[in-house]
Design a protein around this motif. Structure first.
Motif, PDB file in Angstrom:
ATOM      1  N   ASN A 218       0.823  -1.206   0.000  1.00 21.51           N
ATOM      2  CA  ASN A 218       0.000   0.000   0.000  1.00 21.51           C
ATOM      3  C   ASN A 218       0.857   1.257   0.000  1.00 21.51           C
ATOM      4  O   ASN A 218       0.636   2.188  -0.764  1.00 21.51           O
ATOM      5  N   ASN A 219       1.867   1.241   0.869  1.00 14.13           N
ATOM      6  CA  ASN A 219       2.755   2.396   0.982  1.00 14.13           C
ATOM      7  C   ASN A 219       3.487   2.639  -0.339  1.00 14.13           C
ATOM      8  O   ASN A 219       3.517   3.756  -0.867  1.00 14.13           O
ATOM      9  N   GLY A 220       4.026   1.572  -0.890  1.00 14.16           N
ATOM     10  CA  GLY A 220       4.773   1.700  -2.135  1.00 14.16           C
ATOM     11  C   GLY A 220       3.896   2.188  -3.267  1.00 14.16           C
ATOM     12  O   GLY A 220       4.277   3.045  -4.070  1.00 14.16           O
ATOM     13  N   ALA A 221       2.686   1.653  -3.309  1.00 15.52           N
ATOM     14  CA  ALA A 221       1.776   2.052  -4.373  1.00 15.52           C
ATOM     15  C   ALA A 221       1.457   3.540  -4.261  1.00 15.52           C
ATOM     16  O   ALA A 221       1.381   4.255  -5.267  1.00 15.52           O
ATOM     17  N   ASN A 222       1.301   4.024  -3.031  1.00 22.81           N
ATOM     18  CA  ASN A 222       1.078   5.455  -2.829  1.00 22.81           C
ATOM     19  C   ASN A 222       2.237   6.272  -3.366  1.00 22.81           C
ATOM     20  O   ASN A 222       2.057   7.260  -4.084  1.00 22.81           O
ATOM     21  N   LEU A 223       3.458   5.830  -2.990  1.00 21.65           N
ATOM     22  CA  LEU A 223       4.635   6.588  -3.400  1.00 21.65           C
ATOM     23  C   LEU A 223       4.805   6.570  -4.914  1.00 21.65           C
ATOM     24  O   LEU A 223       5.246   7.538  -5.507  1.00 21.65           O
ATOM     25  N   LEU A 224       4.456   5.441  -5.505  1.00 19.70           N
ATOM     26  CA  LEU A 224       4.613   5.323  -6.954  1.00 19.70           C
ATOM     27  C   LEU A 224       3.423   5.926  -7.687  1.00 19.70           C
ATOM     28  O   LEU A 224       3.305   5.809  -8.913  1.00 19.70           O
ATOM     29  N   ASN A 225       2.527   6.532  -6.893  1.00 17.78           N
ATOM     30  CA  ASN A 225       1.347   7.143  -7.475  1.00 17.78           C
ATOM     31  C   ASN A 225       0.462   6.159  -8.224  1.00 17.78           C
ATOM     32  O   ASN A 225      -0.144   6.503  -9.227  1.00 17.78           O
ATOM     33  N   VAL A 226       0.443   4.948  -7.723  1.00 17.85           N
ATOM     34  CA  VAL A 226      -0.468   3.982  -8.330  1.00 17.85           C
ATOM     35  C   VAL A 226      -1.863   4.278  -7.807  1.00 17.85           C
ATOM     36  O   VAL A 226      -2.061   4.546  -6.618  1.00 17.85           O
ATOM     37  N   ASN A 227      -2.791   4.274  -8.722  1.00 18.27           N
ATOM     38  CA  ASN A 227      -4.181   4.499  -8.390  1.00 18.27           C
ATOM     39  C   ASN A 227      -4.609   3.612  -7.216  1.00 18.27           C
ATOM     40  O   ASN A 227      -4.323   2.428  -7.177  1.00 18.27           O
ATOM     41  N   ALA A 228      -5.335   4.202  -6.282  1.00 16.70           N
ATOM     42  CA  ALA A 228      -5.735   3.471  -5.072  1.00 16.70           C
ATOM     43  C   ALA A 228      -6.576   2.243  -5.415  1.00 16.70           C
ATOM     44  O   ALA A 228      -6.559   1.246  -4.695  1.00 16.70           O
ATOM     45  N   PHE A 229      -7.307   2.350  -6.510  1.00 19.66           N
ATOM     46  CA  PHE A 229      -8.117   1.182  -6.900  1.00 19.66           C
ATOM     47  C   PHE A 229      -7.228   0.006  -7.272  1.00 19.66           C
ATOM     48  O   PHE A 229      -7.512  -1.138  -6.988  1.00 19.66           O
ATOM     49  N   TRP A 230      -6.116   0.368  -7.934  1.00 17.37           N
ATOM     50  CA  TRP A 230      -5.177  -0.689  -8.315  1.00 17.37           C
ATOM     51  C   TRP A 230      -4.573  -1.389  -7.101  1.00 17.37           C
ATOM     52  O   TRP A 230      -4.313  -2.575  -7.129  1.00 17.37           O
ATOM     53  N   GLN A 231      -4.357  -0.594  -6.059  1.00 18.34           N
ATOM     54  CA  GLN A 231      -3.776  -1.203  -4.856  1.00 18.34           C
ATOM     55  C   GLN A 231      -4.603  -2.383  -4.389  1.00 18.34           C
ATOM     56  O   GLN A 231      -4.086  -3.427  -4.015  1.00 18.34           O
ATOM     57  N   ARG A 232      -5.912  -2.191  -4.426  1.00 25.74           N
ATOM     58  CA  ARG A 232      -6.781  -3.278  -3.950  1.00 25.74           C
ATOM     59  C   ARG A 232      -6.647  -4.495  -4.852  1.00 25.74           C
ATOM     60  O   ARG A 232      -6.620  -5.631  -4.386  1.00 25.74           O
ATOM     61  N   ILE A 233      -6.585  -4.216  -6.155  1.00 22.95           N
ATOM     62  CA  ILE A 233      -6.478  -5.336  -7.092  1.00 22.95           C
ATOM     63  C   ILE A 233      -5.166  -6.082  -6.865  1.00 22.95           C
ATOM     64  O   ILE A 233      -5.122  -7.315  -6.823  1.00 22.95           O
ATOM     65  N   ILE A 234      -4.088  -5.313  -6.681  1.00 22.87           N
ATOM     66  CA  ILE A 234      -2.787  -5.947  -6.466  1.00 22.87           C
ATOM     67  C   ILE A 234      -2.812  -6.798  -5.204  1.00 22.87           C
ATOM     68  O   ILE A 234      -2.323  -7.925  -5.190  1.00 22.87           O
ATOM     69  N   THR A 235      -3.418  -6.243  -4.145  1.00 22.83           N
ATOM     70  CA  THR A 235      -3.489  -7.008  -2.911  1.00 22.83           C
ATOM     71  C   THR A 235      -4.214  -8.327  -3.140  1.00 22.83           C
ATOM     72  O   THR A 235      -3.760  -9.393  -2.710  1.00 22.83           O
ATOM     73  N   GLY A 236      -5.327  -8.258  -3.837  1.00 19.25           N
ATOM     74  CA  GLY A 236      -6.090  -9.478  -4.110  1.00 19.25           C
ATOM     75  C   GLY A 236      -5.255 -10.480  -4.878  1.00 19.25           C
ATOM     76  O   GLY A 236      -5.190 -11.663  -4.531  1.00 19.25           O
ATOM     77  N   ALA A 237      -4.578  -9.998  -5.926  1.00 21.45           N
ATOM     78  CA  ALA A 237      -3.770 -10.903  -6.747  1.00 21.45           C
ATOM     79  C   ALA A 237      -2.666 -11.532  -5.897  1.00 21.45           C
ATOM     80  O   ALA A 237      -2.385 -12.726  -6.002  1.00 21.45           O
ATOM     81  N   LEU A 238      -2.084 -10.713  -5.033  1.00 22.13           N
ATOM     82  CA  LEU A 238      -0.988 -11.218  -4.203  1.00 22.13           C
ATOM     83  C   LEU A 238      -1.455 -12.348  -3.284  1.00 22.13           C
ATOM     84  O   LEU A 238      -0.770 -13.352  -3.119  1.00 22.13           O
ATOM     85  N   ILE A 239      -2.656 -12.173  -2.715  1.00 20.79           N
ATOM     86  CA  ILE A 239      -3.189 -13.224  -1.838  1.00 20.79           C
ATOM     87  C   ILE A 239      -3.283 -14.526  -2.619  1.00 20.79           C
ATOM     88  O   ILE A 239      -2.830 -15.582  -2.172  1.00 20.79           O
ATOM     89  N   ILE A 240      -3.837 -14.438  -3.818  1.00 16.56           N
ATOM     90  CA  ILE A 240      -3.996 -15.661  -4.611  1.00 16.56           C
ATOM     91  C   ILE A 240      -2.630 -16.278  -4.894  1.00 16.56           C
ATOM     92  O   ILE A 240      -2.425 -17.476  -4.701  1.00 16.56           O
TER      93      ILE A 240
END
Ligand SMILES: Nc1ncnc2c1ncn2[C@@H]1O[C@H](COP(=O)(O)OP(=O)(O)OP(=O)(O)O)[C@@H](O)[C@H]1O
Ligand SMILES: [Mg+2]
Lengths: 322, 517
Positions: free
Chosen positions: A286-308
């Motif tokens: 989450n922190n990295g995505a913020n710093l890299l200016n990744v859209n907050a919506f993407w953060q959720r998607i990335i988290t989901g993918a990572l869990i899988i």
């Protein structure tokens, strides 16, 4: 077929430790990548911030893991956090000494956990149901108590705590250590920890072996409630208000951290270091995505993918040579 | 699945005596275990081929390879002259290879009929033909001579009855090659007889049968040939007419044992436990005494109420009437915890459901009852945890790579040893063993019986439940016979003969059957 079998020849001793190291490696790798690709990640300020973000979920995840190891689930922890902020805020504003206010808040968490244990053991309700019920009603009770408003806490010392550091490390992170070490000893080196595993694996066999299954279940939910109330106190300190709608969805983050940390939702598999690492991996993303200016919506998607991905590979390795 | 009972056993393609299935260098490695070293063996069409060997010798592994449950590491399987991959259970079934596995692997929450046709349901336009399936299943069961209802939930049957259903299920799929992995372990004598009738009938229909068992007399009763596995190696194959008990045991364990049933007589001491007119779910008005230094045997059919009786003694179920005395004093036992505190230990009958935490380590399972003793108020002593587990592993010769291996990775008999082993260190005064040697090999059986004597010599008393008459007969100082929840007869050590005891255990059941038809 044959190559696979030869590769799997060695027994997987100390699987837990190995998986822990893999997670740690992943976390370090993320940190290295983020330090190289952003200028701000490695700053003291950001690291402190990250540790603070991760700490509260980490503590929740530890309690959650106890419950999941018994084969249960605790959906109420987010709501307990919110409710605990209200209790703590009201008590402190009413002039109760901070120490006592914290103690009472923690006891409220314990009471909620006992109630879950009662519902499961005595009323025979599935853990999913009873904790789902508490999730919604606790938020309701909190809203009734506050009339839907936030309560600002008027005690500076209380709020200072979460902003301060000790030896350069944020106090909130010290709290993870404060919870983590006893939790580790409890789970891996005490008989109650063994009982959590055995009940999660086969409650009937445990009962016939003399394990007090009911008490074990009470204990798991009580500890989860206690951890959640403790996080509530920390959150109240951090944001300076009591608000029952805080910590929305934290139960899912706690479950995700636990699962990323190698806990099996079928029970009987889990550790303390796993969920801690899981929580900080999530926080880092989450922190990295913020710093890299990744859209907050993407953060959720990335988290989901990572869990899988993580759980899939964990499962693959667990199944091993088959 | 729309076949009728008549079409169930298609004539085999091969004439009897020809090789139907051949193993060439078949091998299996598990992580840490070389379970099956390259095996060469040919099965003849229409024979009953017994496979015997110690616990962990690789028998079940061989079966799992043949039925596609597990992939082999190397080697070839030749089916009717063609190499077969046997990568999935489905492929094995399509060839006509079926198995009744050691542990019942069916869905306990579904009905008997649903289980019989699982995977091959009878449906019309996507709608299950429930009633037709129940009818058809009932027809098959009746046809096989099993007295079981098809509409009930599988879990409501005893383990033995479930095993019969598993056998029935395996016969309905155009089976040409049928494997039984210790099918009689949980069967009563009568059920076993029904099963043998079924097996002989299948043989006359040309089905090739592999029969795995630890009971020598069954092997001699049924088999045409017998192969012996030891430590994953095929030691030899014999025609049944040209071998004997002693030779097979010698081949199996590489040493001979003069005596399986080790019986020492101790002078019985004071009463440890007394049950006075005890009633509860599944049994009524049972009175008996267990004294220090004696083995009290409970014989009866599975479902005769013996397990219910002992689990009630153990606090698992509530008694409805009567009294329990412990060392002469009336006691209330409200939970297993109370029972264990008094000094009881129970090794339950179903290792899967009641005995083991399968996905936890061997060591944890062995230590579960004694964690209180091997930890101080807070911490477990790692050293004691290790030595205790290792001692049981050594004493009972539990075959496992390490104490941290998962219980699920052990062979059936070795799992059973854990169920018993966990109580040996506990130091209880009254041990209740419910079917303790199910699936345990001859050598270990002798070992366990010797341990009984050790327990007795230390002043403990033992309640031994067994559906295997020779076991209770040869070991029990007092033998109680149960029938339909009642204690119907009591004998001393070898004071009655097998016939008499069997009649007492069966009598009423036969009357009832007679009355039904
Ligand atoms: N899934 C598994 N993973 C690892 N090892 C296994 C697994 N299944 C079996 N083994 C090992 O392979 C060996 C052979 O086991 P197998 O089940 O074939 O024995 P068996 O001859 O059927 O014994 P029993 O008479 O006790 O049923 C044993 O040492 C066992 O521990
Ligand atoms: Mg086996």
């Amino acid at each position: 077929m044959s190559t696979e079998a030869i590769a799997a020849e060695k027994p997987k001793r100390n699987y837990n430790a190995l998986f822990g190291l893999t997670l740690l490696a992943l976390l370090v790798l993320l940190w290295v990548i983020l330090s190289l690709s952003t200028s701000s990640f490695a700053s003291a300020n950001n690291i402190s911030n990250l540790l603070r973000q991760g700490s509260m979920i980490a503590i929740l995840a530890v309690g959650q893991t106890f419950v999941i190891i018994t084969g249960g689930i605790d959906l109420s922890v987010g709501a307990v956090v919110g409710f605990a902020t209200v209790i703590a805020a009201m008590l402190i504003n009413a002039g109760v000494p901070v120490f006592l206010a914290i103690l009472i808040t923690l006891l409220v968490g314990v009471a909620i956990g006992l109630f879950h244990g009662f519902g499961i053991v005595k009323m025979g309700l599935p853990p999913f149901i009873i904790t789902l019920a508490t999730l919604t009603s606790l938020r309701g009770i909190g809203l009734l108590m506050t009339n839907g408003n936030s309560i600002s806490i008027n005690n500076d010392a209380f709020q200072e705590f979460s902003r301060n550091s000790f030896l350069g490390v944020p106090n909130l992170f010290w709290m993870v250590i404060l919870v983590g070490i006893p939790a580790y000893i409890f789970l891996h080196h005490s008989r109650w920890g063994r009982y959590l595993f055995s009940v999660g694996s086969n409650a009937e066999a445990s009962r016939l072996s003399g394990v007090n299954v009911q008490r074990t279940i009470y204990m798991a939910y009580t500890l989860s409630g206690l951890c959640a109330a403790f996080v509530g106190v920390l959150l109240a300190s951090r944001i300076g208000i009591g608000n029952p709608t805080q910590a929305e969805g934290w139960e899912l983050q706690a479950i995700a951290s636990s699962v990323i940390g190698g806990t099996s939702l079928f029970g009987a598999v889990g550790s303390v270091h796993g969920p801690l690492l899981g929580a900080f991996i999530l926080a880092t993303i989450n922190n990295g995505a913020n710093l890299l200016n990744v859209n907050a919506f993407w953060q959720r998607i990335i988290t989901g993918a990572l869990i899988i991905i993580i759980v899939y590979f964990d499962g693959l390795r667990r199944r091993g040579g088959k | 699945m729309t076949s009728t009972a008549q079409e169930l056993h298609p004539a085999p393609v091969l004439e009897p005596g020809r090789t139907i299935l051949e193993l060439r260098g078949l091998e299996k490695r598990y992580p840490g275990t070389h379970a099956l070293k390259p095996v060469n063996l040919a099965f003849k069409s229409g024979e009953i081929h017994a496979i015997v060997g110690e616990n962990g010798a690789g028998k079940s592994t061989l079966i799992k390879l043949l039925t596609g449950v597990m992939p082999r590491t190397s080697g070839e399987v030749i089916w009717e002259g063609q190499p077969a991959a046997l990568a999935t259970p489905h492929e094995a079934m399509a060839l006509g290879i079926n198995a009744v596995h050691q542990e019942v692997v069916l869905c306990r929450h579904l009905t008997v009929a649903a289980n019989m046709f699982l995977g091959e349901e009878n449906s019309r336009f996507g709608i299950l033909q429930q009633r037709a399936m129940v009818k058809e299943a009932q027809k098959i069961i009746d046809d096989l001579g099993f007295d079981l209802p098809a509409h009930v939930t599988l879990g409501d049957l005893t383990i033995g009855q479930q095993q019969l259903i598993a056998a029935a299920r395996a016969t309905v799929r155009g089976t040409k090659f049928l494997i039984f992995d210790e099918p009689t372990a949980y069967l009563t004598r009568k059920e076993a007889d029904q099963l043998f009738t079924l097996i002989r009938r299948l043989k006359t229909e040309g089905v090739t049968i592999i029969y795995i068992s630890h009971r020598m007399e069954e092997v001699f009763e049924l088999a045409d040939r017998v192969s012996v596995l030891r430590d994953g190696t095929l030691v030899g194959t014999r025609n049944i007419a040209e071998t004997n008990d002693a030779e097979l045991v010698k081949m199996m364990i590489n040493r001979s044992i003069e005596q399986i049933y080790h019986k020492e007589h101790f002078t019985p001491g004071a009463a440890i436990l007394e049950s006075r007119n005890l009633s509860g779910k599944g049994f009524e008005n049972v009175s008996m005494t267990v004294r220090a230094g004696e083995i009290v045997g409970l014989y009866g059919l599975i479902g005769a109420g013996r397990s219910e009786f002992v689990t009630t003694l153990y606090g698992r179920h509530r008694k409805s009437a009567g009294q329990i005395l412990w060392e002469g004093k009336p006691v209330q036992i409200n939970s297993e915890h109370d029972a264990i505190k008094l000094g009881m230990a129970l090794a339950p009958e179903s290792r899967r459901d009641q005995g083991l935490c399968l996905n936890l380590s061997v060591g944890l399972n062995l230590n579960l009852p004694i964690y209180k003793r091997i930890s101080n108020n807070l911490l477990i002593s790692n050293a004691q945890e290790r030595t205790q587990a290792d001692r049981q592993i050594a004493d009972l010769r539990i075959k496992t790579p390490t104490r941290s291996a998962l219980a699920s990775s052990l062979s059936g008999g070795n799992q059973q040893k854990i169920v018993i082993g966990k109580w040996l260190a506990h130091g209880a005064r009254l041990f209740i063993f419910d079917e303790p040697t199910v699936g345990v090999d001859v050598g270990t059986k002798a070992e366990i019986y010797r341990l009984f004597s050790v327990l007795l010599s230390k002043g403990a008393g033992i309640i031994l439940i067994s559906s295997y008459l020779p076991e209770v007969y040869e070991l029990a100082d007092t033998l109680h016979v149960f029938r339909r929840g009642k204690l119907v007869a009591t004998h001393g050590f070898r004071t009655a003969d097998h016939e008499e005891i069997l009649t007492q255990a069966l009598a009423e059941k036969q009357e009832k059957l007679g009355g039904q038809t």
